[in-house]
Design a protein around this motif. Sequence first.
Motif, PDB file in Angstrom:
ATOM      1  N   ALA A 132       0.829  -1.209   0.000  1.00 34.39           N
ATOM      2  CA  ALA A 132       0.000   0.000   0.000  1.00 34.39           C
ATOM      3  C   ALA A 132       0.862   1.257   0.000  1.00 34.39           C
ATOM      4  O   ALA A 132       0.540   2.252  -0.677  1.00 34.39           O
ATOM      5  N   ARG A 133       1.960   1.206   0.739  1.00 36.55           N
ATOM      6  CA  ARG A 133       2.857   2.372   0.828  1.00 36.55           C
ATOM      7  C   ARG A 133       3.500   2.668  -0.527  1.00 36.55           C
ATOM      8  O   ARG A 133       3.517   3.825  -0.981  1.00 36.55           O
ATOM      9  N   TYR A 134       4.024   1.649  -1.180  1.00 40.08           N
ATOM     10  CA  TYR A 134       4.681   1.884  -2.468  1.00 40.08           C
ATOM     11  C   TYR A 134       3.678   2.320  -3.531  1.00 40.08           C
ATOM     12  O   TYR A 134       4.003   3.137  -4.403  1.00 40.08           O
ATOM     13  N   ALA A 135       2.460   1.782  -3.475  1.00 42.71           N
ATOM     14  CA  ALA A 135       1.442   2.215  -4.433  1.00 42.71           C
ATOM     15  C   ALA A 135       1.151   3.701  -4.248  1.00 42.71           C
ATOM     16  O   ALA A 135       1.003   4.450  -5.231  1.00 42.71           O
ATOM     17  N   ALA A 136       1.083   4.151  -2.990  1.00 38.22           N
ATOM     18  CA  ALA A 136       0.837   5.567  -2.723  1.00 38.22           C
ATOM     19  C   ALA A 136       2.009   6.434  -3.182  1.00 38.22           C
ATOM     20  O   ALA A 136       1.813   7.516  -3.752  1.00 38.22           O
ATOM     21  N   LEU A 137       3.228   5.965  -2.944  1.00 40.11           N
ATOM     22  CA  LEU A 137       4.403   6.730  -3.359  1.00 40.11           C
ATOM     23  C   LEU A 137       4.509   6.800  -4.878  1.00 40.11           C
ATOM     24  O   LEU A 137       4.867   7.845  -5.441  1.00 40.11           O
ATOM     25  N   ASP A 138       4.187   5.693  -5.547  1.00 41.09           N
ATOM     26  CA  ASP A 138       4.199   5.701  -7.012  1.00 41.09           C
ATOM     27  C   ASP A 138       3.191   6.715  -7.549  1.00 41.09           C
ATOM     28  O   ASP A 138       3.487   7.486  -8.465  1.00 41.09           O
ATOM     29  N   ALA A 139       1.993   6.690  -6.958  1.00 39.89           N
ATOM     30  CA  ALA A 139       0.955   7.618  -7.416  1.00 39.89           C
ATOM     31  C   ALA A 139       1.363   9.063  -7.175  1.00 39.89           C
ATOM     32  O   ALA A 139       1.136   9.940  -8.019  1.00 39.89           O
ATOM     33  N   ALA A 140       1.975   9.339  -6.016  1.00 39.41           N
ATOM     34  CA  ALA A 140       2.417  10.703  -5.714  1.00 39.41           C
ATOM     35  C   ALA A 140       3.512  11.149  -6.671  1.00 39.41           C
ATOM     36  O   ALA A 140       3.521  12.296  -7.140  1.00 39.41           O
ATOM     37  N   ALA A 141       4.445  10.247  -6.964  1.00 40.32           N
ATOM     38  CA  ALA A 141       5.524  10.593  -7.888  1.00 40.32           C
ATOM     39  C   ALA A 141       4.975  10.912  -9.272  1.00 40.32           C
ATOM     40  O   ALA A 141       5.416  11.866  -9.929  1.00 40.32           O
ATOM     41  N   GLU A 142       3.997  10.131  -9.723  1.00 40.22           N
ATOM     42  CA  GLU A 142       3.391  10.388 -11.023  1.00 40.22           C
ATOM     43  C   GLU A 142       2.627  11.705 -11.017  1.00 40.22           C
ATOM     44  O   GLU A 142       2.717  12.496 -11.961  1.00 40.22           O
ATOM     45  N   ARG A 143       1.883  11.952  -9.955  1.00 42.63           N
ATOM     46  CA  ARG A 143       1.044  13.154  -9.867  1.00 42.63           C
ATOM     47  C   ARG A 143       1.886  14.426  -9.863  1.00 42.63           C
ATOM     48  O   ARG A 143       1.533  15.422 -10.504  1.00 42.63           O
ATOM     49  N   HIS A 144       3.008  14.392  -9.157  1.00 46.32           N
ATOM     50  CA  HIS A 144       3.859  15.578  -9.040  1.00 46.32           C
ATOM     51  C   HIS A 144       4.957  15.635 -10.111  1.00 46.32           C
ATOM     52  O   HIS A 144       5.682  16.617 -10.184  1.00 46.32           O
ATOM     53  N   GLY A 145       5.075  14.580 -10.907  1.00 45.83           N
ATOM     54  CA  GLY A 145       6.135  14.550 -11.906  1.00 45.83           C
ATOM     55  C   GLY A 145       7.516  14.436 -11.292  1.00 45.83           C
ATOM     56  O   GLY A 145       8.487  14.999 -11.818  1.00 45.83           O
ATOM     57  N   ALA A 146       7.624  13.701 -10.187  1.00 45.95           N
ATOM     58  CA  ALA A 146       8.903  13.577  -9.485  1.00 45.95           C
ATOM     59  C   ALA A 146       9.865  12.675 -10.246  1.00 45.95           C
ATOM     60  O   ALA A 146       9.482  11.637 -10.790  1.00 45.95           O
ATOM     61  N   THR A 147      11.104  13.077 -10.275  1.00 43.89           N
ATOM     62  CA  THR A 147      12.140  12.274 -10.921  1.00 43.89           C
ATOM     63  C   THR A 147      12.549  11.099 -10.051  1.00 43.89           C
ATOM     64  O   THR A 147      12.878  10.024 -10.561  1.00 43.89           O
ATOM     65  N   ALA A 148      12.539  11.295  -8.733  1.00 51.02           N
ATOM     66  CA  ALA A 148      12.989  10.240  -7.825  1.00 51.02           C
ATOM     67  C   ALA A 148      12.299  10.373  -6.481  1.00 51.02           C
ATOM     68  O   ALA A 148      11.811  11.441  -6.109  1.00 51.02           O
ATOM     69  N   VAL A 149      12.279   9.250  -5.758  1.00 55.22           N
ATOM     70  CA  VAL A 149      11.773   9.210  -4.385  1.00 55.22           C
ATOM     71  C   VAL A 149      12.868   8.614  -3.518  1.00 55.22           C
ATOM     72  O   VAL A 149      13.360   7.509  -3.789  1.00 55.22           O
ATOM     73  N   LEU A 150      13.279   9.345  -2.494  1.00 57.37           N
ATOM     74  CA  LEU A 150      14.323   8.865  -1.588  1.00 57.37           C
ATOM     75  C   LEU A 150      13.699   8.091  -0.431  1.00 57.37           C
ATOM     76  O   LEU A 150      12.699   8.516   0.152  1.00 57.37           O
ATOM     77  N   LEU A 151      14.320   6.958  -0.089  1.00 56.99           N
ATOM     78  CA  LEU A 151      13.864   6.113   1.010  1.00 56.99           C
ATOM     79  C   LEU A 151      14.953   6.022   2.073  1.00 56.99           C
ATOM     80  O   LEU A 151      16.144   5.965   1.743  1.00 56.99           O
ATOM     81  N   GLY A 152      14.556   5.976   3.332  1.00 60.87           N
ATOM     82  CA  GLY A 152      15.523   6.054   4.424  1.00 60.87           C
ATOM     83  C   GLY A 152      16.049   4.740   4.951  1.00 60.87           C
ATOM     84  O   GLY A 152      16.482   4.676   6.103  1.00 60.87           O
ATOM     85  N   HIS A 153      16.037   3.687   4.147  1.00 60.23           N
ATOM     86  CA  HIS A 153      16.553   2.395   4.616  1.00 60.23           C
ATOM     87  C   HIS A 153      18.052   2.481   4.909  1.00 60.23           C
ATOM     88  O   HIS A 153      18.821   3.011   4.099  1.00 60.23           O
ATOM     89  N   THR A 154      18.450   1.929   6.041  1.00 60.08           N
ATOM     90  CA  THR A 154      19.845   1.965   6.472  1.00 60.08           C
ATOM     91  C   THR A 154      20.510   0.604   6.310  1.00 60.08           C
ATOM     92  O   THR A 154      19.872  -0.373   5.916  1.00 60.08           O
TER      93      THR A 154
END
Length: 354
Positions: A132-154
């Motif tokens: 659900a989280r990745y689906a939301a992030l994908d949709a947000a990236a498409e909606r805003h025309g984002a080139t990339a999404v940064l994730l905080g995995h360490t």
Amino acid sequence: MGPHPAVAAIRLAVRRVLHDILTDHTPTHPDTAHPDPTHADIAHEQSPPPLVLVACSGGADSMALASALAFEAPKLGIRAGGITVDHGLQPGSDLRAQEVVVRLTELGLGPAESIGVSVGRNGGPEAAARDARYAALDAAAERHGATAVLLGHTRDDQAETVLLGLARGSGIRSLSGMAAVSGGPGATRRYRRPFLHLDRQTARKACMVQSLPVWEDPHNSDPAYTRSRLRQEGLPALEKALGKGVVEALARTAQLSRDDADALDAWARQAEASVRDTAGLLECAKLYALPPAVRRRILRRAAIEAGAPAGSLFARHIEEIDRLITGWRGQRAINLPGKVVVQRQGGRLVIRQG
């Protein structure tokens, strides 16, 4: 006097990723032999600066990432925004999400928004929340025309992922953990993980010295979740038994496994055409001649192309198909997830939806 070492470390990690994003985003002139500098300059001026979003839960890792992005992006002419996902799994989660939006805005990130999602039940609560989280992030990236999404995995998250893959017995690909760069729908390099080489403590320290408020997700310490048990009990037990350095060794194993898996995947893609007949069916004799690791990759790919969901296709399924080739005894057809049926006919594999 420069920034605290932890702050310097997170900023350097983000700066490197942003440079990579700029390299990917920079338009190139089609005539590379005789480029037209004037035309290239005009194209560059007309191209809007890339937008980079940070996925932020409000926890220490993602807040540290958001602060580093807010600091580094303007210096490179990159627009920076933030997204927090409200899974709705805890009382007051909507209020927590709005607080995160306020913090992102105070850092200077924009757009900054909260997205509410409905978490299903397929594959367990952790997997369902992740989907659900990745689906939301994908949709947000498409909606805003984002080139990339940064994730905080360490690096710690990477170590946990490797151990979970080892426990599933799913093969070398599951041991390769998370990629530093991975894709989304139609965007093969959308997700970037700048902190994979940094430990969790560095991110926490960076938040502390910058006086950044962080949210401690109770799910991270809830023994009902497999990853939480691994984090609270499993990894500490391994370090007690084997000594310090387990996390670093597991992260290194992930990278080595990923390199091997990528090479085998490439080999399988190249070999696949040679084992199909003129009708496109897989020839068992030719498959038998391939190394098992290559053959099983071809079988998995064929099953997915026929409609089997990748997330529901496990090693045991591929082993059953493989026995149609290596241990043929006149077996009946094999039923796979997604109503895909595999059977051997006339020395060939027929893989189709039933």
